[in-house]
Design a protein around this motif. Structure first.
Motif, PDB file in Angstrom:
ATOM      1  N   PRO A 172      88.323 -12.884 -69.522  1.00 34.51           N
ATOM      2  CA  PRO A 172      87.252 -11.889 -69.592  1.00 34.51           C
ATOM      3  C   PRO A 172      86.790 -11.425 -68.211  1.00 34.51           C
ATOM      4  CG  PRO A 172      86.378 -14.072 -69.988  1.00 34.51           C
ATOM      5  CD  PRO A 172      87.867 -14.226 -69.919  1.00 34.51           C
ATOM      6  N   GLU A 176      84.935  -6.039 -69.298  1.00 29.38           N
ATOM      7  CA  GLU A 176      85.552  -6.292 -70.602  1.00 29.38           C
ATOM      8  C   GLU A 176      85.394  -7.766 -70.954  1.00 29.38           C
ATOM      9  OE1 GLU A 176      89.497  -4.800 -71.095  1.00 29.38           O
ATOM     10  OE2 GLU A 176      89.123  -3.007 -69.904  1.00 29.38           O
ATOM     11  N   THR A 178      85.528  -9.322 -73.703  1.00 31.23           N
ATOM     12  CA  THR A 178      86.446  -9.761 -74.773  1.00 31.23           C
ATOM     13  C   THR A 178      85.844 -10.813 -75.694  1.00 31.23           C
ATOM     14  OG1 THR A 178      87.506 -11.452 -73.369  1.00 31.23           O
ATOM     15  CG2 THR A 178      88.467  -9.232 -73.346  1.00 31.23           C
ATOM     16  N   SER A 196      91.273  -9.209 -64.957  1.00 32.02           N
ATOM     17  CA  SER A 196      91.774 -10.251 -65.854  1.00 32.02           C
ATOM     18  C   SER A 196      93.090 -10.802 -65.321  1.00 32.02           C
ATOM     19  CB  SER A 196      91.982  -9.696 -67.261  1.00 32.02           C
ATOM     20  OG  SER A 196      93.122  -8.851 -67.296  1.00 32.02           O
ATOM     21  N   SER A 250      84.386 -19.759 -75.153  1.00 30.27           N
ATOM     22  CA  SER A 250      83.977 -18.369 -75.352  1.00 30.27           C
ATOM     23  C   SER A 250      82.542 -18.263 -75.845  1.00 30.27           C
ATOM     24  CB  SER A 250      84.913 -17.680 -76.354  1.00 30.27           C
ATOM     25  OG  SER A 250      84.886 -18.342 -77.606  1.00 30.27           O
TER      26      SER A 250
END
Length: 303
Positions: A172, A176, A178, A196, A250
């Motif tokens: 990430p 972005e 993600t 990235s 995440s």
């Protein structure tokens, strides 16, 4: 694999300071001074190289896996009272658990680490063969201890190793994320989320890639490692080298990031130096990553 599967080993020292990588305990060799050799006899690793030493020290390498060859070996030492042993004159011996010929002595130097009472000893050691291996530390005043670590060749390593292609995972960025709740859990966030991994490799850029989660790691290594890599990044001109920090989770320490799964990482932190051809040139984990000079040496290999 969720957080419960990503188990950690934490070496608690003194009043709670810690040194160590977060490792899956089932994959580590037992921390013991002796094991059964290939001949069926019990190997006394300390006795094999320092028979007159007083075996009262605990050596904490906190590396998930070492590679054969001449490699840096980073470790901490505590005494029988669980107090850190710092600034000592120390030699390291490499003792194969199968009873093979020991290597050494290799002189170790002590390095203070901000925020840690333990500090880090560093020795450049020659490891001749793969397999379970004892690293024996002997002080000039006759004290000793050992730690057992698995040694592998790059071809047999459990993780991506030098000479192998880097795995093209998406990591990430702030532009972005993600799906990441927090792209960077360092406080303040580091400056290594502009590109990235997937994009950097596609562009043919050298990469310094660190996997670590400052907020959710249970040791005193992960946060400082990210800070040190960021400091190395801004310390000089590294050309078009991309410095990338990849979080382990995440979300709030529960769900492993896809990049961690892709790379098959069993522990944290890990640092990979990747050259412009997309091949891994070097790797390191654990307390070695708290030493700026060693991190800079890795970066210089690919810049």
């Amino acid at each position: 694999m969720d957080r419960r599967s990503f188990l950690r080993i934490v070496a608690v020292l003194g009043a709670g300071s810690a040194l160590g990588a977060c490792a899956r305990s089932s994959d580590r060799q037992p921390r013991t001074a002796a094991t059964t050799s290939a001949t069926g006899t019990l190997l006394d690793a300390v006795g094999a190289v320092a028979p007159h030493a007083d075996e009262v020290l605990s050596v904490i390498s906190a590396s998930f896996e070492q590679l054969v060859g001449t490699r840096p070996f980073a470790f901490g030492i505590v005494g029988p009272d669980s107090e850190p042993v710092t600034g000592a004159d120390v030699d390291v011996w490499v003792v194969p658990a199968d009873g093979g010929e020991a290597g050494g002595p290799f002189a170790a130097t002590f390095h203070e680490v901000p925020g840690q009472s333990l500090g880090v000893y560093l020795a450049e050691v020659a490891i001749a063969a793969p397999g379970p291996t004892f690293f024996v530390a002997v002080t000039a005043d006759g004290r000793a201890g050992s730690d057992a670590v698995q040694v592998a060749t790059p071809d047999d390593s459990q993780l991506p190793a030098p000479g192998q292609p880097a795995i093209e995972s998406a990591t990430p960025t702030f532009d972005e994320p993600t799906g990441f709740e927090r792209v960077c859990t360092a406080d303040p966030p580091c400056g290594m989320h502009d590109i990235s991994l997937e994009q950097a490799l596609a562009e043919g850029r050298p990469v310094m890639l660190m996997f670590a989660t400052p907020a959710y790691c249970q040791t005193a290594v992960c946060g400082p490692s990210v800070e040190i890599l960021d400091e190395v990044r801004v310390s000089r001109d590294w050309g078009d080298t991309a410095f990338i920090h990849a979080e382990i989770y995440s979300d709030a320490g529960q769900t492993l990031a896809q990049s961690v799964t892709d790379w098959g990482l069993p522990s944290e932190p890990w640092l990979f130096a990747i050259d412009a051809d997309g091949a891994i040139a070097d790797r390191a984990d654990g307390p070695l990553l708290t030493l700026p000079d060693q991190v800079a040496i890795m970066a210089a290999k690919v810049a």
